[in-house]
Design a protein around this motif. Structure first.
Motif, PDB file in Angstrom:
ATOM      1  N   HIS A 145      60.303  59.719  84.359  1.00  0.00           N
ATOM      2  CA  HIS A 145      60.954  60.584  85.349  1.00  0.00           C
ATOM      3  C   HIS A 145      62.164  59.859  85.942  1.00  0.00           C
ATOM      4  CE1 HIS A 145      57.131  62.715  85.028  1.00  0.00           C
ATOM      5  NE2 HIS A 145      57.730  63.739  85.595  1.00  0.00           N
ATOM      6  N   VAL A 146      63.328  60.473  85.824  1.00  0.00           N
ATOM      7  CA  VAL A 146      64.567  59.908  86.354  1.00  0.00           C
ATOM      8  C   VAL A 146      65.418  61.029  86.945  1.00  0.00           C
ATOM      9  CG1 VAL A 146      64.611  58.001  84.695  1.00  0.00           C
ATOM     10  CG2 VAL A 146      65.773  60.141  84.154  1.00  0.00           C
ATOM     11  N   LEU A 188      61.392  64.975  84.376  1.00  0.00           N
ATOM     12  CA  LEU A 188      60.867  64.364  83.163  1.00  0.00           C
ATOM     13  C   LEU A 188      61.989  64.265  82.131  1.00  0.00           C
ATOM     14  CD1 LEU A 188      58.586  63.359  81.289  1.00  0.00           C
ATOM     15  CD2 LEU A 188      58.130  65.762  80.724  1.00  0.00           C
ATOM     16  N   ARG A 189      62.244  63.043  81.690  1.00  0.00           N
ATOM     17  CA  ARG A 189      63.248  62.837  80.649  1.00  0.00           C
ATOM     18  C   ARG A 189      62.565  62.284  79.392  1.00  0.00           C
ATOM     19  NH1 ARG A 189      67.672  58.178  81.247  1.00  0.00           N
ATOM     20  NH2 ARG A 189      65.797  56.945  80.824  1.00  0.00           N
ATOM     21  N   ILE A 190      62.864  62.915  78.263  1.00  0.00           N
ATOM     22  CA  ILE A 190      62.391  62.432  76.973  1.00  0.00           C
ATOM     23  C   ILE A 190      63.618  62.178  76.110  1.00  0.00           C
ATOM     24  CG2 ILE A 190      61.011  62.941  74.920  1.00  0.00           C
ATOM     25  CD1 ILE A 190      59.239  64.698  76.655  1.00  0.00           C
ATOM     26  N   SER A 191      63.749  60.959  75.606  1.00  0.00           N
ATOM     27  CA  SER A 191      64.909  60.575  74.816  1.00  0.00           C
ATOM     28  C   SER A 191      64.501  60.338  73.369  1.00  0.00           C
ATOM     29  CB  SER A 191      65.545  59.297  75.379  1.00  0.00           C
ATOM     30  OG  SER A 191      65.914  59.464  76.732  1.00  0.00           O
ATOM     31  N   VAL A 192      65.331  60.814  72.443  1.00  0.00           N
ATOM     32  CA  VAL A 192      65.101  60.612  71.016  1.00  0.00           C
ATOM     33  C   VAL A 192      66.316  59.900  70.444  1.00  0.00           C
ATOM     34  CG1 VAL A 192      64.619  61.686  68.790  1.00  0.00           C
ATOM     35  CG2 VAL A 192      63.687  62.693  70.887  1.00  0.00           C
ATOM     36  N   PHE A 193      66.081  58.716  69.874  1.00  0.00           N
ATOM     37  CA  PHE A 193      67.169  57.918  69.318  1.00  0.00           C
ATOM     38  C   PHE A 193      67.305  58.179  67.824  1.00  0.00           C
ATOM     39  CE2 PHE A 193      68.534  53.997  67.134  1.00  0.00           C
ATOM     40  CZ  PHE A 193      69.812  53.882  67.668  1.00  0.00           C
ATOM     41  N   MET A 194      68.533  58.477  67.379  1.00  0.00           N
ATOM     42  CA  MET A 194      68.835  58.717  65.974  1.00  0.00           C
ATOM     43  C   MET A 194      69.581  57.520  65.409  1.00  0.00           C
ATOM     44  SD  MET A 194      70.166  62.676  66.240  1.00  0.00           S
ATOM     45  CE  MET A 194      71.346  62.266  67.534  1.00  0.00           C
ATOM     46  N   ASP A 195      69.040  56.913  64.347  1.00  0.00           N
ATOM     47  CA  ASP A 195      69.783  55.845  63.685  1.00  0.00           C
ATOM     48  C   ASP A 195      70.653  56.453  62.580  1.00  0.00           C
ATOM     49  OD1 ASP A 195      68.205  56.250  61.381  1.00  0.00           O
ATOM     50  OD2 ASP A 195      66.769  54.712  61.989  1.00  0.00           O
ATOM     51  N   VAL A 196      71.354  55.621  61.824  1.00  0.00           N
ATOM     52  CA  VAL A 196      72.308  56.131  60.836  1.00  0.00           C
ATOM     53  C   VAL A 196      71.620  56.815  59.647  1.00  0.00           C
ATOM     54  CG1 VAL A 196      74.123  54.511  61.450  1.00  0.00           C
ATOM     55  CG2 VAL A 196      72.421  53.861  59.730  1.00  0.00           C
ATOM     56  N   PHE A 197      70.295  56.702  59.560  1.00  0.00           N
ATOM     57  CA  PHE A 197      69.577  57.343  58.467  1.00  0.00           C
ATOM     58  C   PHE A 197      68.897  58.644  58.901  1.00  0.00           C
ATOM     59  CE2 PHE A 197      69.625  52.786  57.419  1.00  0.00           C
ATOM     60  CZ  PHE A 197      70.259  52.843  56.194  1.00  0.00           C
ATOM     61  N   SER A 198      68.989  58.966  60.187  1.00  0.00           N
ATOM     62  CA  SER A 198      68.373  60.192  60.695  1.00  0.00           C
ATOM     63  C   SER A 198      69.229  61.407  60.371  1.00  0.00           C
ATOM     64  CB  SER A 198      68.194  60.102  62.217  1.00  0.00           C
ATOM     65  OG  SER A 198      67.388  59.008  62.577  1.00  0.00           O
ATOM     66  N   CYS A 199      68.583  62.563  60.280  1.00  0.00           N
ATOM     67  CA  CYS A 199      69.330  63.824  60.213  1.00  0.00           C
ATOM     68  C   CYS A 199      69.959  64.032  61.586  1.00  0.00           C
ATOM     69  CB  CYS A 199      68.391  64.977  59.865  1.00  0.00           C
ATOM     70  SG  CYS A 199      69.174  66.599  59.972  1.00  0.00           S
ATOM     71  N   HIS A 200      71.264  64.304  61.638  1.00  0.00           N
ATOM     72  CA  HIS A 200      71.978  64.347  62.911  1.00  0.00           C
ATOM     73  C   HIS A 200      72.299  65.752  63.411  1.00  0.00           C
ATOM     74  CE1 HIS A 200      72.078  60.088  62.883  1.00  0.00           C
ATOM     75  NE2 HIS A 200      72.924  60.006  63.884  1.00  0.00           N
ATOM     76  N   VAL A 201      71.700  66.771  62.811  1.00  0.00           N
ATOM     77  CA  VAL A 201      71.848  68.132  63.329  1.00  0.00           C
ATOM     78  C   VAL A 201      70.881  68.303  64.495  1.00  0.00           C
ATOM     79  CG1 VAL A 201      71.604  70.588  62.823  1.00  0.00           C
ATOM     80  CG2 VAL A 201      72.575  69.055  61.105  1.00  0.00           C
ATOM     81  N   ASN A 202      71.415  68.654  65.661  1.00  0.00           N
ATOM     82  CA  ASN A 202      70.606  68.808  66.874  1.00  0.00           C
ATOM     83  C   ASN A 202      70.176  70.261  67.063  1.00  0.00           C
ATOM     84  OD1 ASN A 202      73.064  66.680  68.424  1.00  0.00           O
ATOM     85  ND2 ASN A 202      71.257  66.067  67.271  1.00  0.00           N
ATOM     86  N   ARG A 203      68.989  70.448  67.655  1.00  0.00           N
ATOM     87  CA  ARG A 203      68.418  71.786  67.804  1.00  0.00           C
ATOM     88  C   ARG A 203      67.951  72.027  69.239  1.00  0.00           C
ATOM     89  NH1 ARG A 203      66.783  74.293  62.784  1.00  0.00           N
ATOM     90  NH2 ARG A 203      67.492  73.031  61.013  1.00  0.00           N
ATOM     91  N   ALA A 204      67.881  73.298  69.625  1.00  0.00           N
ATOM     92  CA  ALA A 204      67.485  73.663  70.983  1.00  0.00           C
ATOM     93  C   ALA A 204      65.999  73.410  71.202  1.00  0.00           C
ATOM     94  CB  ALA A 204      67.802  75.138  71.239  1.00  0.00           C
ATOM     95  N   PRO A 205      65.623  72.742  72.300  1.00  0.00           N
ATOM     96  CA  PRO A 205      64.209  72.485  72.578  1.00  0.00           C
ATOM     97  C   PRO A 205      63.414  73.729  72.956  1.00  0.00           C
ATOM     98  CG  PRO A 205      65.634  70.955  73.775  1.00  0.00           C
ATOM     99  CD  PRO A 205      66.500  72.063  73.246  1.00  0.00           C
ATOM    100  N   MET A 206      64.096  74.709  73.577  1.00  0.00           N
ATOM    101  CA  MET A 206      63.466  75.975  73.975  1.00  0.00           C
ATOM    102  C   MET A 206      64.514  77.083  73.891  1.00  0.00           C
ATOM    103  SD  MET A 206      61.331  74.862  77.402  1.00  0.00           S
ATOM    104  CE  MET A 206      60.400  76.398  77.465  1.00  0.00           C
ATOM    105  N   ARG A 207      64.045  78.311  73.928  1.00  0.00           N
ATOM    106  CA  ARG A 207      64.986  79.430  73.921  1.00  0.00           C
ATOM    107  C   ARG A 207      65.599  79.589  75.305  1.00  0.00           C
ATOM    108  NH1 ARG A 207      63.343  84.297  76.227  1.00  0.00           N
ATOM    109  NH2 ARG A 207      61.118  84.422  76.798  1.00  0.00           N
ATOM    110  N   GLY A 208      66.731  80.295  75.378  1.00  0.00           N
ATOM    111  CA  GLY A 208      67.352  80.551  76.661  1.00  0.00           C
ATOM    112  C   GLY A 208      68.833  80.851  76.528  1.00  0.00           C
ATOM    113  N   ARG A 209      69.522  80.837  77.665  1.00  0.00           N
ATOM    114  CA  ARG A 209      70.964  81.101  77.716  1.00  0.00           C
ATOM    115  C   ARG A 209      71.688  79.831  78.149  1.00  0.00           C
ATOM    116  NH1 ARG A 209      74.416  82.175  81.766  1.00  0.00           N
ATOM    117  NH2 ARG A 209      72.668  82.202  83.250  1.00  0.00           N
TER     118      ARG A 209
END
Length: 232
Positions: free
Chosen positions: A81-82, A96-117
Motif C-alpha cells: 500500500h502506497v 494497494l499497488r501491484i507492480s509487474v516488471f517486464m524484462d527484455v524477453f517479456s511480451c510488452h503488449v499491455n492490457r486493461a486489468p478491468m473493464r471501464g472508461r
C-alpha cells in the motif's frame, strides 16, 4: 488438431508497432552482410529477437467484475500500500499497488486489468532508472491512465525502464475498454503499476510470474467457482 495448436503457439503474431523495427534489422542484415558475412547472421538473430519481443499472443481473460487481471507479462516485483502519484488524482491515502516488471524477453503488449472508461490520462517526462527499483514509480518517465471501473476508479501506470525509451498508448480519454483489452506497449524493458481502491485484496506474491490478461492479481472479496472468459 494439437499439432496446429502447437504451431499457432510458436508462430505468435507480431504487433504492428514492431514491424518497422523487424524490417530495419532485416534490411541491415542484408546490406551489412555483403560487407562481412558474420554480420548477416548476427543481425538475422537480432531480427528474430525483435519479432519475438513485439509478439502479440492471444489471451483468454476471465470476465468477472470482482477480478483484476495482470496488465503485463513478467514478474510481480512489488505488492503493498502506497500513496498513488499525484497525476492520477486518486487522493492522498495509500492504495494497494501491484507492480509487474517486464524484462527484455517479456511480451510488452499491455492490457486493461478491468473493464471501464478511460477517465484521465497524463504523460510525465522523467528519468530512465532501473524499473525494478521502488523509486522508479516517482522519478521515471511514465504514462498514467485512470479507469473508471465497476468498483470505482483505479490507476494503471506504464513506467519506462533503464533501456526503454518509448511508451506507446493505444487508448485515449473517454474510450471504453474491456478487461484484457490491449491498452499500449513499452519498448525494451519496463514496468506496470496498478493502483486499486479499498476492498481489493492481492492474489499474487512478490516474485510470482504473471501473464497479461490472464493471471488474476487481485480480487474484490467476492468468490465464484467459475466465471465466463473472452478470447482476444
Amino acid at each position: 488438431m494439437h499439432i496446429f495448436q502447437s504451431i499457432r503457439n510458436v508462430l505468435v503474431p507480431v504487433h504492428r508497432a514492431g514491424w518497422p523495427f523487424v524490417a530495419a534489422f532485416f534490411v541491415a542484415a542484408v546490406v551489412l552482410g555483403f560487407l562481412w558475412q558474420p554480420l548477416f547472421w548476427i543481425l538475422l538473430i537480432l531480427t528474430g529477437w525483435c519479432a519475438y519481443f513485439f509478439r502479440d499472443p492471444e489471451r483468454v481473460t476471465p470476465m468477472a467484475d470482482h477480478l483484476v487481471v495482470s496488465p503485463a507479462d513478467g514478474r510481480v516485483s512489488l505488492v503493498g500500500h502506497v500513496v498513488p502519484p499525484k497525476e492520477l488524482e486518486l487522493g492522498f491515502e495509500p492504495m494497494l499497488r501491484i507492480s509487474v516488471f517486464m524484462d527484455v524477453f517479456s511480451c510488452h503488449v499491455n492490457r486493461a486489468p478491468m473493464r471501464g472508461r478511460i477517465a484521465r490520462m497524463a504523460y510525465r517526462e522523467g528519468e530512465f532508472k532501473n524499473a525494478e527499483l521502488d523509486k522508479a514509480s516517482e522519478v521515471n518517465e511514465r504514462n498514467s491512465i485512470v479507469i473508471d471501473g465497476p468498483k470505482g476508479e483505479f490507476g494503471v501506470v506504464q513506467i519506462a525502464g533503464l533501456v526503454a525509451r518509448r511508451i506507446v498508448p493505444f487508448v485515449a480519454r473517454g474510450d471504453r475498454i474491456e478487461a484484457g483489452e490491449r491498452i499500449g506497449l513499452i519498448r525494451f524493458g519496463s514496468r506496470l503499476d496498478v493502483y486499486l481502491p479499498d476492498g481489493c485484496k492481492p492474489r499474487v506474491s512478490e516474485g510470482q510470474m504473471a501473464i497479461a490478461g490472464e493471471t488474476v492479481i487481485a480480487e474484490f472479496g467476492e468468490s465464484l467457482a467459475t466465471w465466463p472468459a473472452r478470447r482476444d
